[in-house]
Design a protein around this motif. Structure first.
Motif, short mmCIF file in Angstrom:
data_model
loop_
_atom_site.label_atom_id
_atom_site.label_comp_id
_atom_site.label_asym_id
_atom_site.label_seq_id
_atom_site.Cartn_x
_atom_site.Cartn_y
_atom_site.Cartn_z
N ALA A 13 -29.19 -35.77 31.59
CA ALA A 13 -28.66 -35.48 32.46
C ALA A 13 -28.28 -34.11 32.69
O ALA A 13 -27.88 -33.55 34.03
CB ALA A 13 -27.65 -36.59 33.15
N ASP A 14 -27.87 -33.36 31.66
CA ASP A 14 -27.52 -32.15 31.64
C ASP A 14 -28.77 -30.91 31.21
O ASP A 14 -29.42 -31.27 30.08
CB ASP A 14 -26.21 -31.92 30.59
CG ASP A 14 -25.17 -32.68 31.08
OD1 ASP A 14 -24.58 -31.89 32.17
OD2 ASP A 14 -24.87 -33.79 30.69
N MET A 15 -28.95 -30.17 32.07
CA MET A 15 -30.02 -29.23 31.71
C MET A 15 -29.62 -28.00 31.73
O MET A 15 -28.51 -27.63 32.46
CB MET A 15 -31.14 -29.48 32.67
CG MET A 15 -31.92 -30.63 32.16
SD MET A 15 -33.32 -30.76 33.25
CE MET A 15 -32.94 -32.61 33.50
N PHE A 16 -30.16 -27.08 31.00
CA PHE A 16 -29.77 -25.39 31.08
C PHE A 16 -30.89 -24.68 31.50
O PHE A 16 -32.14 -24.89 31.18
CB PHE A 16 -29.52 -25.37 29.61
CG PHE A 16 -28.33 -26.14 28.99
CD1 PHE A 16 -26.80 -25.46 29.43
CD2 PHE A 16 -28.42 -27.20 28.35
CE1 PHE A 16 -25.91 -26.27 29.03
CE2 PHE A 16 -27.34 -27.85 28.03
CZ PHE A 16 -25.87 -27.52 28.16
N VAL A 17 -30.50 -23.69 32.14
CA VAL A 17 -31.42 -22.88 32.94
C VAL A 17 -31.22 -21.45 32.28
O VAL A 17 -30.26 -21.03 32.09
CB VAL A 17 -31.31 -22.49 34.44
CG1 VAL A 17 -32.19 -21.46 34.86
CG2 VAL A 17 -31.63 -24.09 35.17
N ARG A 18 -32.35 -20.71 31.59
CA ARG A 18 -32.32 -19.45 31.03
C ARG A 18 -32.02 -18.60 32.10
O ARG A 18 -32.80 -18.38 33.18
CB ARG A 18 -33.40 -19.13 30.36
CG ARG A 18 -33.13 -17.63 29.53
CD ARG A 18 -32.47 -17.81 28.13
NE ARG A 18 -32.46 -16.60 27.52
CZ ARG A 18 -33.32 -16.17 26.62
NH1 ARG A 18 -33.91 -17.01 25.97
NH2 ARG A 18 -32.86 -15.11 25.97
N ILE A 19 -31.09 -17.51 32.04
CA ILE A 19 -30.87 -16.59 33.13
C ILE A 19 -30.80 -14.98 32.45
O ILE A 19 -29.90 -15.08 31.64
CB ILE A 19 -29.60 -16.76 34.14
CG1 ILE A 19 -29.56 -18.19 34.62
CG2 ILE A 19 -29.29 -15.64 34.89
CD1 ILE A 19 -29.94 -18.25 36.17
N GLN A 20 -31.91 -14.11 32.75
CA GLN A 20 -31.49 -12.68 32.13
C GLN A 20 -31.61 -12.00 33.29
O GLN A 20 -32.84 -12.03 33.97
CB GLN A 20 -32.82 -12.80 31.27
CG GLN A 20 -32.48 -13.42 29.76
CD GLN A 20 -33.72 -13.21 28.55
OE1 GLN A 20 -34.55 -13.85 29.03
NE2 GLN A 20 -33.49 -12.19 27.98
N THR A 21 -30.82 -10.94 33.56
CA THR A 21 -31.06 -9.97 34.43
C THR A 21 -30.28 -8.54 33.86
O THR A 21 -29.25 -8.56 33.21
CB THR A 21 -30.69 -10.40 35.89
OG1 THR A 21 -30.86 -9.38 36.70
CG2 THR A 21 -29.10 -10.67 35.87
#
Ligand code: ZN
Length: 287
Positions: free
Chosen positions: A7-15
């Motif tokens: 139920a826990d997910m991770f989104v890659r964020i690169q900026t």
């Protein structure tokens, strides 16, 4: 299949650069000890990016992904709100949106459209996806990716607004300061209060959509889009990964293990298509 997905997910964020108006919270007061110099590159300042702008960005991507499949979603604004441009609201309702909450009659038996289901609505109906802030830190070894943190470098940008009159020799009329985070790279932690296959499908699809449209004004993140800030590389980090594999994604000295490669293949060939199909089915059902 959905049983294999946490139920826990991770989104890659690169900026490269993120400007969130004035709402980045820093721990500058701890780090500075009274000697803070805004332009000192040695500043070791961490902080928090609030979930609001991240949530708006994701929601917009999700709306677009549903609409791409021919679906209709809740408009983010209350139907009885006093919009500055009433005709724009009316036009939105003709192009992929319905009035917020129009998709549900009885909150007890009804989930509403996908956006209502995920983001909630009025009358204290909570959304089923919880968005957290991202804690960032300039020292990579201090970043805990498994808690939805990121490496990021806080900077305070100064802008001078100068006189345009030749006689004034560019005299400064006003000085503005902007909080910015440079070279952000990390995880955004999302928790589902209830997990449905179509939610996973929509999350993956919307992130692909946002990644593909990252330079479009509508799909940039934060408040400085005219200045090239908020162009985000993003994707869903393979939900099949274990914690140590998630950490390894960010370890530049190490390559993915065979087990990770095998999970990537399983995700792409078996899991993701199944979840995308669940998404399409739900949109075709018209809810
Ligand atoms: Zn709706």
């Amino acid at each position: 299949m959905i049983e294999d997905i946490p139920a826990d997910m991770f989104v890659r964020i690169q900026t490269d650069l993120l400007v969130i108006g004035d709402s980045v919270m820093t721990d500058r007061h701890h780090a500075s000890n009274g000697n803070y110099e805004a332009d000192d590159p040695q500043n070791q300042i961490g902080g928090i990016i609030p979930a609001f702008p991240l949530s708006g960005w994701l929601r917009h991507g999700m709306e677009a992904a549903v609409q791409d499949y021919g679906g209709v979603v809740c408009h983010p604004g209350e139907a009885n709100a006093n919009f500055m441009k009433g005709d724009v609201y009316e036009r939105d309702l003709d192009s992929g949106y319905h009035e917020k909450g129009a998709c549900m009659d009885d909150p007890k038996n009804d989930d509403g459209c996908l956006i209502f289901d995920l983001f909630g609505g009025f009358d204290g109906i909570p959304g089923k996806i919880m968005r957290r802030p991202i804690k960032f830190n300039p020292v990579r070894s201090s970043v805990d990716y498994t808690r939805g943190e990121a490496e990021g470098h806080y900077r305070r940008l100064n802008r001078n607004v100068v006189s345009r009159n030749d006689d004034d020799n560019r005299e400064v009329l006003r000085n503005t300061e902007v909080d910015a985070v440079a070279n952000l790279d990390g995880c955004w932690h999302l928790s589902f209060r209830e997990l449905k296959p179509e939610f996973v499908g929509l999350l993956a699809e919307s992130l692909s959509y946002l990644d593909e449209h990252q330079t479009e004004f509508m799909h940039q993140l934060g408040g400085a889009r005219n200045f090239g800030a908020g162009v985000v590389d993003t994707h869903l980090i393979n939900p099949l990964y274990e914690e140590k594999e998630l950490k390894r994604v960010f370890d530049r000295a190490k390559r993915p293990t065979n087990a990770m490669n095998e999970k990537d293949e399983r995700w792409e060939q078996t899991y993701r298509p199944e979840f995308t199909e669940a998404l399409q089915d739900r949109i075709e059902e018209g809810s």
